[in-house]
Design a protein around this motif. Sequence first.
Motif, short mmCIF file in Angstrom:
data_model
loop_
_atom_site.label_atom_id
_atom_site.label_comp_id
_atom_site.label_asym_id
_atom_site.label_seq_id
_atom_site.Cartn_x
_atom_site.Cartn_y
_atom_site.Cartn_z
N TYR A 233 0.81 -1.22 0.00
CA TYR A 233 0.00 0.00 0.00
C TYR A 233 0.85 1.27 0.00
CZ TYR A 233 -3.32 -3.61 1.21
OH TYR A 233 -4.08 -4.77 1.21
N LYS A 478 -13.37 -4.91 -9.44
CA LYS A 478 -13.40 -5.19 -8.00
C LYS A 478 -12.67 -6.47 -7.61
CE LYS A 478 -16.19 -1.68 -7.60
NZ LYS A 478 -15.65 -0.38 -7.13
N ASN A 480 -9.52 -7.49 -8.04
CA ASN A 480 -8.14 -7.39 -7.60
C ASN A 480 -7.85 -5.98 -7.11
OD1 ASN A 480 -5.36 -7.33 -7.29
ND2 ASN A 480 -4.92 -8.40 -9.20
N PRO A 481 -7.96 -5.75 -5.79
CA PRO A 481 -7.73 -4.39 -5.27
C PRO A 481 -6.35 -3.84 -5.62
CG PRO A 481 -8.76 -5.76 -3.60
CD PRO A 481 -8.40 -6.67 -4.72
N ASN A 508 -15.28 4.71 -1.01
CA ASN A 508 -15.34 3.25 -0.99
C ASN A 508 -15.32 2.76 0.45
OD1 ASN A 508 -14.58 0.38 -1.25
ND2 ASN A 508 -14.22 0.90 -3.39
N ALA A 510 -14.21 -0.02 1.58
CA ALA A 510 -13.00 -0.78 1.91
C ALA A 510 -11.84 0.16 2.20
CB ALA A 510 -12.65 -1.73 0.76
N TYR A 513 -8.96 0.94 -0.39
CA TYR A 513 -9.27 1.92 -1.42
C TYR A 513 -9.29 3.34 -0.83
CZ TYR A 513 -10.78 -1.87 -4.54
OH TYR A 513 -10.83 -2.98 -5.34
#
Length: 770
Positions: A233, A478, A480-481, A508, A510, A513
């Motif tokens: 991330y 949606k 595969n983030p 979003n 999640a 995201y």
Amino acid sequence: MKKYQYPFLIVGFSTLLIYCTANKQSGSGQNTSVVKTEEVKPIDFSKSPFVAPEATISKMVVEDGFEVKLVAAEPLVSAPVAMLFDDKARMWVVEMIGYMPDTIGTGEDIPNGKIVILEDKNKDGVYDDRKVFLDSLVLPRAICLIDNGILVAEPTNLWFYEIQGDKPVKKTLVDDQYAVGGNVEHQPNGLLRAMDNWIYNAKSDKRYRKIKDKWVVEHTHFRGQWGITQDNYGRVYYNNNSQNLLGDYFSPGFGASNKNQRGVAGYNEKSVANNKVYPIRPTPGVNRGYMKNVLDDSLRLNEFTAAAAPVIYRGDLFGKEYEWNAFVPEPSANLIKRNILKESGYVTKGEQAYKGKEFLASTDERFRPVTLTNAPDGSMYILDMYRGIIQHKTYLTPYLKDQIGKRELTQPLASGRIYKVVPKNKKTENVILQNNPEQLVKLLGHANGWVRDKAQQKLIDTKSTQAIPLLRSAIEQKENPLFALHALWTLEGLEALKTEEVLAFINNAAWVYKMQGLTAVPAVISKDNYARFSNALDLLIASGDTLAAPYVAFLAPSIKPFDSAASTNLLKKLALAYPDNRYVADAIVSNLQDEEEPFLTSLTSSFKTKDPMVAKQLQKAIANAKSAAANRNPEILKKQFPKGEALFTSICQTCHGIDGNGVKSLGPPLNQSEWVTGSREKLISIVLFGLTGPVKVNGHVYQAPEISGDMPGIGYDPDMQSEDIAQLLSYIRKSWRNNSDQVSTDEVARVRKKLTGRQKAFTEAELNGI
């Protein structure tokens, strides 16, 4: 080049168990079997002979199910300290050949460093071709491939070379202050090209970015010592010599703008607090090996003393249990540590994978793993400097110098090895990136993090605007983030990211995201859309989104140029909604340089609890600002003590801070410290021979891991003149809010003579007896 006859590690634990824990262990650290020590033949560790490349792997013990392969060695590569793969899976390697040729560093300033390109031309897994890209460099330390060129860090400068046909054709100075001050162990390095398209560094508070034809430099948090890595991330991780793993909970570009604030919660955090190590050989050759508890009863290092460039493993070979794992090399103990990280909200913490053993360790004292990296085939590569001396002369104790002499560790100097670690019986294949936008967009969703990063970078570097429609589709899928996240940042790098796309990520549900959407706001906000972002951030506060709250605070400065009142209102709402959340409080304070007092005054009557955390953090910043205002003029002191200022900048500043107020995990304050302003003899003694913690400063006891447990002395260096040391001490005794008398050259010389023959650092108890 000669091929290696023993590319695989086929050695059982039993051959070395007399020198390790004699336990076969599972990932949980539980013992499952014991082998009696009399079953094996002892190894003579009083000597450390040079081991030929073909035999090095036989000296290693690696985790069950894995093997080590030798992919390059001298004469193909020498003293490797950093490397990158290009899109053809070639290695670009930094060779720091001039580092410590002997125990006094003779010839370190000789321009013999190189950047070389290594290639496996016959595709047999062993690199067989060497091409010198740059030579005649003095102690080069880091590189970054970008935009058909390469950044090269050669202190004090950071250069950008354009590349044509594997040759440098044009040289541009990016930063003539990249590595000013500090010695070789304490200078910026890393040049990590992160997910957010900025380039971050260890031992530095700068980040870089090439925007069109201009290089932009921005201020960030100061972080790390040698090496820097990122997770999936884009959050960065690093360490210092005694700390296993440090890292940031939040995106790396936020929260570093208030000079009145000392440390922001969520940055420079201890990702793994346990610093225990488990060598499989006696390791007396460490700088403080004579000190109590540095070595155990079998003369093996107890805790990290030379933690080097870590890596978050992001490959696709090791299996699910190795996802979110951090590997850390410890060259002084000839091993590589494995840590398992876990997320809880935005907090990322971890534990060592094993108790009593390591992921990889060697009985060869010259095995010096200094850098780890993910690879295009999903494996983990190890850069082994392969030499005896790794401690720089600035801090080299007589004890270690004696150890180096006993085992003849100075020579040879022209060695170096590169290995890769792979699961046994698993076929590996490098992913080669073609100049094909459609293929590159697909690779943004690859299981190997190295491939995702490289595909993003190549799309940006080749300015592949034709890929934009595919990227827009990718951020909407949606399944595969990680595919969507890399597509988002590729659009950002191509200057094609839209307001609607960022808002969609922010909205979003999640967190993976939402975090990226919040991080991307500064890249797209403008006078035309700031109100939409301000409203979105307002809604996050109103919804009670605790995870987003620190990010909202960090983003207030992005709103301020367009609507100062809206920016301040966001911070006030956060302060009242999360009065005792340390992360939110520090994020708020990070925006309020020299505005802390009026901001606190405007809120005091609205707080529902007494002394909330946000008020405490604001009051600390206010006190720091007042203290700084009383500091003496550093320019006057620099003219008065030029040698002292230069020594402070090169040796002391890295651990004690430019403001003298100490650095988290490294050193305590010098500003208004009784050890600095009090007895001159005590201060001279500390600087000459070092200080072992714990130590009390202004009523607070500092000890590891709050600071490094040991401050090295500089008096061991015979070239360090007493006059220069006197200037250094006079400089710090009059800097900041200190106002003590000067130290004379005669005083330093007298204490030096009195302590002739001393080899160990002082303790506080010893000093109090002076």
